[in-house]
Design an enzyme around this catalytic site. Structure first.
Site, PDB file in Angstrom:
ATOM      1  N   GLY A  27       0.820  -1.140   0.066  1.00  0.00           N
ATOM      2  CA  GLY A  27       0.104   0.159  -0.040  1.00  0.00           C
ATOM      3  C   GLY A  27       0.878   1.220   0.038  1.00  0.00           C
ATOM      4  N   GLY A  32       5.301   4.437  -9.208  1.00  0.00           N
ATOM      5  CA  GLY A  32       6.026   3.335  -9.239  1.00  0.00           C
ATOM      6  C   GLY A  32       5.409   2.148  -9.132  1.00  0.00           C
ATOM      7  N   HIS A  33       4.498   1.904  -8.127  1.00  0.00           N
ATOM      8  CA  HIS A  33       3.546   0.871  -7.995  1.00  0.00           C
ATOM      9  C   HIS A  33       2.522   0.757  -9.235  1.00  0.00           C
ATOM     10  CE1 HIS A  33       4.296   1.537  -3.686  1.00  0.00           C
ATOM     11  NE2 HIS A  33       4.473   0.526  -3.725  1.00  0.00           N
ATOM     12  N   GLN A  63       8.157  -9.219   7.807  1.00  0.00           N
ATOM     13  CA  GLN A  63       9.378  -8.449   7.117  1.00  0.00           C
ATOM     14  C   GLN A  63       9.945  -7.186   7.912  1.00  0.00           C
ATOM     15  OE1 GLN A  63       7.194  -8.090   3.448  1.00  0.00           O
ATOM     16  NE2 GLN A  63       8.441  -6.256   3.087  1.00  0.00           N
ATOM     17  N   GLY A 150       9.028  -4.266  -8.575  1.00  0.00           N
ATOM     18  CA  GLY A 150       9.942  -3.197  -9.036  1.00  0.00           C
ATOM     19  C   GLY A 150      11.078  -3.684  -8.961  1.00  0.00           C
ATOM     20  N   GLN A 156      15.253  -8.015  -3.641  1.00  0.00           N
ATOM     21  CA  GLN A 156      13.925  -8.622  -3.345  1.00  0.00           C
ATOM     22  C   GLN A 156      13.612  -9.312  -4.641  1.00  0.00           C
ATOM     23  OE1 GLN A 156      10.417  -7.174  -1.320  1.00  0.00           O
ATOM     24  NE2 GLN A 156       9.828  -6.369  -3.105  1.00  0.00           N
ATOM     25  N   ARG A 190       8.865   5.303   1.476  1.00  0.00           N
ATOM     26  CA  ARG A 190       9.551   5.796   2.717  1.00  0.00           C
ATOM     27  C   ARG A 190       9.829   7.429   2.359  1.00  0.00           C
ATOM     28  NH1 ARG A 190      11.033   0.036   3.801  1.00  0.00           N
ATOM     29  NH2 ARG A 190       9.924  -0.206   5.846  1.00  0.00           N
TER      30      ARG A 190
HETATM   31  O1  PAF Z   1       7.854  -4.639  -2.138  1.00  0.00           O
HETATM   32  C1  PAF Z   1       7.156  -4.795  -1.198  1.00  0.00           C
HETATM   33  O2  PAF Z   1       6.208  -3.851  -1.080  1.00  0.00           O
HETATM   34  C2  PAF Z   1       7.211  -5.910  -0.215  1.00  0.00           C
HETATM   35  O3  PAF Z   1       8.258  -6.397   0.409  1.00  0.00           O
HETATM   36  C3  PAF Z   1       6.116  -7.190  -0.792  1.00  0.00           C
HETATM   37  C4  PAF Z   1       6.704  -7.743  -2.179  1.00  0.00           C
HETATM   38  C5  PAF Z   1       4.717  -6.822  -1.076  1.00  0.00           C
HETATM   39  C6  PAF Z   1       6.075  -8.040   0.261  1.00  0.00           C
HETATM   40  O4  PAF Z   1       5.134  -7.689   1.472  1.00  0.00           O
END
Ligand code: PAF
Length: 287
Positions: A27, A32-33, A63, A150, A156, A190
């Protein structure tokens, strides 16, 4: 666009959908999203079978380390849904913690140390266990044919690609390019923590990475590459500006392993640094 909160609702909605393109998020969405959602939309529209773009919104406690910003992580659910709808998303999966983790998640996905205990993993122990576990679980809920992540979170993306390959998960992983402000600052949820003065300063992370990339390219071309000196110089320039860098480094793209001298494989420079109270990350693939 449908919004569902439980795995059961999601499964029943997806039952007739043959092709599912998935964008996992926490969220607090930015352009970018939305670029990732657009990639998903285009891929669904190119299918002849019935298809749907599914985005998830879930702030994943697993996480976050205890001292990190889980509680204060910005939650902007209604605005996120409006943005996703405008982007052509079909389904938003927004489970509560109770829906996704009805009991403590004791089965976890542990990515290999050589990939997950370096760079981000060295500074955020357990981070990639939390990410891999939730992404694996979300994949099981959505059962997508394609998922988009991304490149801003480069490591990641790499961990997820390896997980999908090693676990033979039947899906394609697509990496979306990092969206930047005109200044060059990579968009990130952030960035919202930064003061106006810090926003102006924040651009120096991408600038320093660009300079490091340039030094590496020149050193590689002339055969005079001193990797340690180039990295130390980049760390020093940010430190002098008042940052606290965790790492600024050049790595091989394919496994993020270090290089020690001239290297003609595809490379990437990656950096993480704290500006005030905010920790920012960024990276650039060398072309
Ligand atoms: O990149 C993120 O926003 C998070 O690490 C993800 C992939 C949604 C996993 O919680």
């Amino acid at each position: 666009m449908k919004i569902v909160h439980t795995i059961a609702e999601l499964r029943s909605l997806l039952q007739p959908v043959a092709y599912r393109a998935f964008v996992p998020t926490m969220g607090n969405l930015h352009q970018g999203h939305l670029d990732l959602a657009q990639i998903a939309r285009q891929r669904v529209d190119a299918q002849s079978a019935s298809g749907a773009v599914v985005a998830s919104i879930f702030v994943n406690r697993l996480q976050f380390a205890p001292h990190e910003d889980f509680d204060s992580y910005p939650r902007t659910f209604e605005r996120d849904c409006e943005l996703l709808q405008a982007q052509g998303c079909d389904i938003v999966f927004a489970p509560t913690e109770q829906d996704l983790y009805p009991e403590p998640q004791v089965f976890k996905v542990h990515p290999p140390a050589e990939l997950a205990d370096i760079l981000e993993g060295a500074f955020r122990p357990g981070f990639f266990v939390g990410v891999s576990t939730v992404v694996h679980k979300l994949f099981n809920c959505v059962q997508p044919q394609l998922a988009v992540f991304g490149k801003k979170d480069y490591q990641q993306l790499m961990v997820i690609r390896r997980m999908v390959q090693q676990m033979a998960l039947p899906m394609e992983i697509v990496g979306g390019e990092t969206r930047r402000a005109e200044s060059g600052l990579a968009l990130s949820s952030r960035n919202g923590y930064l003061s106006a003065a810090e926003i102006n300063e924040a651009v120096h992370l991408s600038r320093t990475l660009r300079e490091l990339a340039q030094t590496i390219k020149q050193g590689n071309a002339s055969g005079t590459l001193d990797v340690a000196a180039a990295e130390a110089h980049a760390m020093h320039s940010l430190t002098q500006r008042g940052w606290q860098p965790d790492y600024l480094t050049v790595r091989k793209q394919h496994d993020l392993s270090p290089i020690h001298g001239a290297c003609h494989e595809p490379l990437v420079v990656l950096g993480a640094a704290r500006l005030g109270k905010t920790r920012l990350i960024d990276n650039l693939e060398l072309t």
